[in-house]
Design a protein around this motif. Structure first.
Motif, PDB file in Angstrom:
ATOM      1  N   ASN A  32       0.832  -1.210   0.000  1.00 61.59           N
ATOM      2  CA  ASN A  32       0.000   0.000   0.000  1.00 61.59           C
ATOM      3  C   ASN A  32       0.867   1.260   0.000  1.00 61.59           C
ATOM      4  O   ASN A  32       0.563   2.245  -0.689  1.00 61.59           O
ATOM      5  CB  ASN A  32      -0.962   0.005   1.190  1.00 61.59           C
ATOM      6  CG  ASN A  32      -2.101  -0.984   1.015  1.00 61.59           C
ATOM      7  OD1 ASN A  32      -2.449  -1.336  -0.116  1.00 61.59           O
ATOM      8  ND2 ASN A  32      -2.670  -1.440   2.116  1.00 61.59           N
ATOM      9  N   GLU A  33       1.961   1.234   0.745  1.00 64.01           N
ATOM     10  CA  GLU A  33       2.866   2.393   0.806  1.00 64.01           C
ATOM     11  C   GLU A  33       3.496   2.642  -0.570  1.00 64.01           C
ATOM     12  O   GLU A  33       3.546   3.778  -1.049  1.00 64.01           O
ATOM     13  CB  GLU A  33       3.950   2.141   1.870  1.00 64.01           C
ATOM     14  CG  GLU A  33       4.834   3.329   2.122  1.00 64.01           C
ATOM     15  CD  GLU A  33       5.866   3.026   3.213  1.00 64.01           C
ATOM     16  OE1 GLU A  33       7.034   3.444   3.036  1.00 64.01           O
ATOM     17  OE2 GLU A  33       5.497   2.360   4.213  1.00 64.01           O
ATOM     18  N   LYS A  34       3.951   1.585  -1.208  1.00 67.04           N
ATOM     19  CA  LYS A  34       4.564   1.719  -2.541  1.00 67.04           C
ATOM     20  C   LYS A  34       3.517   2.191  -3.554  1.00 67.04           C
ATOM     21  O   LYS A  34       3.831   2.990  -4.441  1.00 67.04           O
ATOM     22  CB  LYS A  34       5.181   0.388  -2.993  1.00 67.04           C
ATOM     23  CG  LYS A  34       6.393  -0.022  -2.206  1.00 67.04           C
ATOM     24  CD  LYS A  34       7.540   0.966  -2.412  1.00 67.04           C
ATOM     25  CE  LYS A  34       8.744   0.595  -1.573  1.00 67.04           C
ATOM     26  NZ  LYS A  34       9.812   1.569  -1.689  1.00 67.04           N
ATOM     27  N   ASN A  35       2.300   1.722  -3.407  1.00 65.96           N
ATOM     28  CA  ASN A  35       1.226   2.161  -4.295  1.00 65.96           C
ATOM     29  C   ASN A  35       0.968   3.654  -4.135  1.00 65.96           C
ATOM     30  O   ASN A  35       0.790   4.374  -5.125  1.00 65.96           O
ATOM     31  CB  ASN A  35      -0.060   1.379  -4.008  1.00 65.96           C
ATOM     32  CG  ASN A  35      -0.490   0.524  -5.162  1.00 65.96           C
ATOM     33  OD1 ASN A  35       0.077   0.610  -6.257  1.00 65.96           O
ATOM     34  ND2 ASN A  35      -1.492  -0.290  -4.930  1.00 65.96           N
ATOM     35  N   ARG A  36       0.931   4.110  -2.893  1.00 68.58           N
ATOM     36  CA  ARG A  36       0.728   5.539  -2.629  1.00 68.58           C
ATOM     37  C   ARG A  36       1.873   6.361  -3.245  1.00 68.58           C
ATOM     38  O   ARG A  36       1.658   7.412  -3.862  1.00 68.58           O
ATOM     39  CB  ARG A  36       0.635   5.804  -1.122  1.00 68.58           C
ATOM     40  CG  ARG A  36      -0.771   5.670  -0.596  1.00 68.58           C
ATOM     41  CD  ARG A  36      -0.875   6.065   0.859  1.00 68.58           C
ATOM     42  NE  ARG A  36      -1.169   4.798   1.558  1.00 68.58           N
ATOM     43  CZ  ARG A  36      -0.476   4.252   2.534  1.00 68.58           C
ATOM     44  NH1 ARG A  36       0.534   4.859   3.030  1.00 68.58           N
ATOM     45  NH2 ARG A  36      -0.804   3.105   3.043  1.00 68.58           N
ATOM     46  N   GLU A  37       3.094   5.853  -3.064  1.00 75.50           N
ATOM     47  CA  GLU A  37       4.269   6.536  -3.617  1.00 75.50           C
ATOM     48  C   GLU A  37       4.165   6.612  -5.138  1.00 75.50           C
ATOM     49  O   GLU A  37       4.441   7.655  -5.754  1.00 75.50           O
ATOM     50  CB  GLU A  37       5.542   5.786  -3.199  1.00 75.50           C
ATOM     51  CG  GLU A  37       6.824   6.497  -3.575  1.00 75.50           C
ATOM     52  CD  GLU A  37       8.059   5.718  -3.105  1.00 75.50           C
ATOM     53  OE1 GLU A  37       9.125   5.926  -3.710  1.00 75.50           O
ATOM     54  OE2 GLU A  37       7.949   4.916  -2.148  1.00 75.50           O
ATOM     55  N   LYS A  38       3.740   5.507  -5.752  1.00 75.37           N
ATOM     56  CA  LYS A  38       3.572   5.465  -7.199  1.00 75.37           C
ATOM     57  C   LYS A  38       2.539   6.492  -7.650  1.00 75.37           C
ATOM     58  O   LYS A  38       2.757   7.229  -8.626  1.00 75.37           O
ATOM     59  CB  LYS A  38       3.140   4.055  -7.622  1.00 75.37           C
ATOM     60  CG  LYS A  38       2.836   3.902  -9.086  1.00 75.37           C
ATOM     61  CD  LYS A  38       2.332   2.482  -9.351  1.00 75.37           C
ATOM     62  CE  LYS A  38       1.560   2.414 -10.632  1.00 75.37           C
ATOM     63  NZ  LYS A  38       0.952   1.106 -10.851  1.00 75.37           N
ATOM     64  N   VAL A  39       1.393   6.542  -6.938  1.00 75.11           N
ATOM     65  CA  VAL A  39       0.338   7.504  -7.279  1.00 75.11           C
ATOM     66  C   VAL A  39       0.872   8.927  -7.158  1.00 75.11           C
ATOM     67  O   VAL A  39       0.606   9.779  -8.022  1.00 75.11           O
ATOM     68  CB  VAL A  39      -0.911   7.288  -6.384  1.00 75.11           C
ATOM     69  CG1 VAL A  39      -1.881   8.437  -6.499  1.00 75.11           C
ATOM     70  CG2 VAL A  39      -1.588   5.968  -6.720  1.00 75.11           C
ATOM     71  N   GLN A  40       1.653   9.190  -6.126  1.00 79.56           N
ATOM     72  CA  GLN A  40       2.226  10.531  -5.960  1.00 79.56           C
ATOM     73  C   GLN A  40       3.172  10.868  -7.124  1.00 79.56           C
ATOM     74  O   GLN A  40       3.153  11.981  -7.662  1.00 79.56           O
ATOM     75  CB  GLN A  40       2.987  10.622  -4.624  1.00 79.56           C
ATOM     76  CG  GLN A  40       2.100  10.703  -3.410  1.00 79.56           C
ATOM     77  CD  GLN A  40       2.903  10.633  -2.109  1.00 79.56           C
ATOM     78  OE1 GLN A  40       4.113  10.381  -2.116  1.00 79.56           O
ATOM     79  NE2 GLN A  40       2.222  10.895  -1.005  1.00 79.56           N
ATOM     80  N   LEU A  41       3.998   9.886  -7.505  1.00 82.88           N
ATOM     81  CA  LEU A  41       4.934  10.109  -8.606  1.00 82.88           C
ATOM     82  C   LEU A  41       4.193  10.342  -9.925  1.00 82.88           C
ATOM     83  O   LEU A  41       4.576  11.213 -10.718  1.00 82.88           O
ATOM     84  CB  LEU A  41       5.907   8.942  -8.736  1.00 82.88           C
ATOM     85  CG  LEU A  41       6.949   8.837  -7.618  1.00 82.88           C
ATOM     86  CD1 LEU A  41       7.740   7.533  -7.739  1.00 82.88           C
ATOM     87  CD2 LEU A  41       7.882  10.039  -7.626  1.00 82.88           C
ATOM     88  N   ILE A  42       3.131   9.555 -10.150  1.00 82.79           N
ATOM     89  CA  ILE A  42       2.335   9.742 -11.366  1.00 82.79           C
ATOM     90  C   ILE A  42       1.705  11.121 -11.365  1.00 82.79           C
ATOM     91  O   ILE A  42       1.720  11.828 -12.387  1.00 82.79           O
ATOM     92  CB  ILE A  42       1.267   8.628 -11.501  1.00 82.79           C
ATOM     93  CG1 ILE A  42       1.933   7.302 -11.832  1.00 82.79           C
ATOM     94  CG2 ILE A  42       0.243   8.972 -12.562  1.00 82.79           C
ATOM     95  CD1 ILE A  42       0.995   6.099 -11.812  1.00 82.79           C
ATOM     96  N   THR A  43       1.182  11.522 -10.222  1.00 83.37           N
ATOM     97  CA  THR A  43       0.587  12.855 -10.115  1.00 83.37           C
ATOM     98  C   THR A  43       1.638  13.919 -10.405  1.00 83.37           C
ATOM     99  O   THR A  43       1.389  14.882 -11.138  1.00 83.37           O
ATOM    100  CB  THR A  43      -0.018  13.055  -8.705  1.00 83.37           C
ATOM    101  OG1 THR A  43      -0.925  11.989  -8.424  1.00 83.37           O
ATOM    102  CG2 THR A  43      -0.724  14.373  -8.588  1.00 83.37           C
TER     103      THR A  43
END
Length: 167
Positions: free
Chosen positions: A126-137
């Motif tokens: 979940n943490e890596k997913n959040r990080e990925k979403v932030q990077l995509i944003t």
């Protein structure tokens, strides 16, 4: 004496009447006494008859109670003989339960350990997913900025190119 003579003959029938009345009364009293006595005896006979009936009923009831007591004793014996095989089966089931419980204890701790590992892996995921979403944003934001920057550069190039052409 003339007055006394008539009184005496009148007294005589009264005396005779009183004698006959008293003898009648004693006969009536005697009859009443006999009647009362026979009524008393009839009541006593009836009471005695009822006592005998009650005794017979009590005796019959006692007989039924004794029969039921014997029947219950036989039922109890049957139950006791049935309880013995069941006891063995119950003990076998209890031993099986204990055996399964012994097997379950290590499995339970393994499940808890795996659940902890799963939870940790899920948290990391979940943490890596959040990080990925932030990077995509961030990338999308940068893409917009790059797009705007390119527009500005093109505009400037156009302006430069126009200025070179006019000169």
């Amino acid at each position: 004496m003339t007055t006394t003579e008539p009184t005496q003959p009148q007294n005589q029938p009264q005396q005779m009447m009183s004698l006959s009345f008293s003898s009648q009364m004693s006969k009536e009293d005697e009859e009443m006494a006999r009647s009362a006595l026979s009524a008393f005896r009839a009541k006593e006979d009836e009471i005695e008859k009822r006592k005998m009936e009650v005794r017979e009923r009590v005796k019959a009831q006692l007989g039924r109670v004794e029969e039921e007591t014997r029947r219950l004793a036989s039922i109890r014996e049957e139950l006791e003989t049935m309880a013995d095989p069941m006891r063995k089966e119950v003990n076998w089931v209890r031993k099986k339960i204990d055996s399964v419980n012994k097997e379950l204890k290590p499995l339970g701790s393994t499940v808890q350990k795996k659940e902890r590992e799963y939870k940790e892996a899920l948290d990391t995921f979940n943490e890596k997913n959040r990080e990925k979403v932030q990077l995509i944003t961030k990338l999308m934001e940068m893409g917009q900025l790059v797009g705007e920057s390119e527009k500005l550069r093109l505009k400037k190039l156009d302006e430069l190119s126009k200025s070179i052409d006019t000169e």
